[in-house]
Design an enzyme around this catalytic site. Sequence first.
Site, PDB file in Angstrom:
ATOM      1  N   ARG A 161     -15.137 -10.305  -9.435  1.00 13.92           N
ATOM      2  CA  ARG A 161     -14.462  -9.045  -9.120  1.00 13.92           C
ATOM      3  C   ARG A 161     -15.053  -8.412  -7.874  1.00 13.92           C
ATOM      4  NH1 ARG A 161     -11.035  -5.439 -11.231  1.00 13.92           N
ATOM      5  NH2 ARG A 161     -11.333  -4.135  -9.422  1.00 13.92           N
ATOM      6  N   ARG A 213      -3.804  -3.508 -10.129  1.00 10.25           N
ATOM      7  CA  ARG A 213      -5.195  -3.901 -10.272  1.00 10.25           C
ATOM      8  C   ARG A 213      -6.050  -2.661 -10.022  1.00 10.25           C
ATOM      9  NH1 ARG A 213      -6.410  -8.908 -11.845  1.00 10.25           N
ATOM     10  NH2 ARG A 213      -4.643  -9.766 -10.718  1.00 10.25           N
ATOM     11  N   HIS A 218       2.416   6.431 -10.651  1.00 12.62           N
ATOM     12  CA  HIS A 218       2.287   5.917 -12.015  1.00 12.62           C
ATOM     13  C   HIS A 218       3.551   6.267 -12.820  1.00 12.62           C
ATOM     14  CE1 HIS A 218       0.371   4.618 -15.684  1.00 12.62           C
ATOM     15  NE2 HIS A 218       0.836   5.707 -16.260  1.00 12.62           N
ATOM     16  N   ASP A 250      -9.113   8.315  -7.959  1.00  8.14           N
ATOM     17  CA  ASP A 250     -10.567   8.484  -8.046  1.00  8.14           C
ATOM     18  C   ASP A 250     -11.135   7.223  -8.697  1.00  8.14           C
ATOM     19  OD1 ASP A 250     -10.004   8.713 -10.720  1.00  8.14           O
ATOM     20  OD2 ASP A 250     -10.573  10.823 -10.885  1.00  8.14           O
ATOM     21  N   ALA A 251     -12.346   7.292  -9.207  1.00  8.19           N
ATOM     22  CA  ALA A 251     -12.976   6.075  -9.738  1.00  8.19           C
ATOM     23  C   ALA A 251     -12.413   5.658 -11.097  1.00  8.19           C
ATOM     24  CB  ALA A 251     -14.487   6.279  -9.828  1.00  8.19           C
ATOM     25  N   GLY A 252     -11.615   6.513 -11.731  1.00  2.31           N
ATOM     26  CA  GLY A 252     -11.107   6.194 -13.070  1.00  2.31           C
ATOM     27  C   GLY A 252      -9.762   5.489 -13.036  1.00  2.31           C
ATOM     28  N   ASP A 277      -6.101   5.933 -13.428  1.00  2.00           N
ATOM     29  CA  ASP A 277      -5.012   6.923 -13.433  1.00  2.00           C
ATOM     30  C   ASP A 277      -5.504   8.321 -13.813  1.00  2.00           C
ATOM     31  OD1 ASP A 277      -3.226   4.841 -12.785  1.00  2.00           O
ATOM     32  OD2 ASP A 277      -2.891   4.373 -14.889  1.00  2.00           O
TER      33      ASP A 277
HETATM   34  C1  GRF Z   1       6.389   1.239 -10.299  1.00  2.00           C
HETATM   35  O1  GRF Z   1       7.159   1.857 -11.286  1.00  2.00           O
HETATM   36  C2  GRF Z   1       4.950   1.671 -10.375  1.00  2.00           C
HETATM   37  O2  GRF Z   1       4.796   3.005 -10.753  1.00  2.00           O
HETATM   38  C3  GRF Z   1       4.427   0.754 -11.452  1.00  2.00           C
HETATM   39  O3  GRF Z   1       5.029  -0.489 -11.160  1.00  2.00           O
HETATM   40  C4  GRF Z   1       6.285  -0.271 -10.543  1.00  2.00           C
HETATM   41  C5  GRF Z   1       6.309  -1.058  -9.275  1.00  2.00           C
HETATM   42  O4  GRF Z   1       7.604  -1.195  -8.785  1.00  2.00           O
HETATM   43  N1  GRF Z   1       2.992   0.722 -11.465  1.00  2.00           N
HETATM   44  P1  GRF Z   1       7.880  -1.770  -7.331  1.00  2.00           P
HETATM   45  O5  GRF Z   1       7.014  -3.009  -7.134  1.00  2.00           O
HETATM   46  O6  GRF Z   1       7.575  -0.690  -6.326  1.00  2.00           O
HETATM   47  O7  GRF Z   1       9.344  -2.139  -7.345  1.00  2.00           O
END
Ligand code: GRF
Length: 213
Positions: A74, A100, A118, A150-152, A154
């Site tokens: 990683r 990731r 998100h 940030d580091a977390g 979401d």
């Molecule tokens: C989005 O809804 C994003 O929030 C989520 O994965 C989706 C990615 O869609 N983490 P795209 O690759 O932009 O079409």
Amino acid sequence: MSFPALATAGPARVVVLISGSGSNLLALLEAARSEGSPLEIVAVVADRDCSGLQHALDYGVPTHVINFADFASRDAWDASLLTCITAAEPDLIVCAGFMRVIGPELPELYRGAIINTHPALLPAFPGAHGARDALTHGVKVSGVTVHVVDAGLDTGPILAQAAVPVLRDDTPDTLQERIKGVERELLVNTVAAVAVHGYSLEGRVAHLNLPTA
Ligand code: GRF
């Protein structure tokens, strides 16, 4: 405290990180191409081969695949990602469906300048399955959150949110697609607002510095 302190006078240099179909990336590319846009997409970086990279190629934007599977650790992947991103000299980094978790160095180096989208109303349903988890829980309203990384996982300060109703017959896929319909515009507008006006932080509460009428 105000963020970010943009180094350039022209459009903000933006690196976009993706893992999938890149519909959010496409919205950013389209916005950046429009006359007078405050955004310039200078590189697209993926953690795997994915169809979204084609959008960058179509728009003549350099692409890089830092394939997680090719790295022994990683830390090695994180270091390579960092090198790749810093070489593009971004003002802002946008995680647009980047599946990731990034190591702590990037948020440290680009403090306040990494933005994630998100597919849920954080702090509910963080992680890789925001739409599925909202559905399983039985909420009647979900949505999208654009936030500072940030580091977390979401956990960073929230810049903008939009609600999306959950329908009785929704599957994770139908809810995800409905969320994405709202997400693209919210992401583009929020990234542009950050580039032009920045935002203020009081504790963990972020406020976009939008001009008052
Ligand atoms: C989005 O809804 C994003 O929030 C989520 O994965 C989706 C990615 O869609 N983490 P795209 O690759 O932009 O079409």
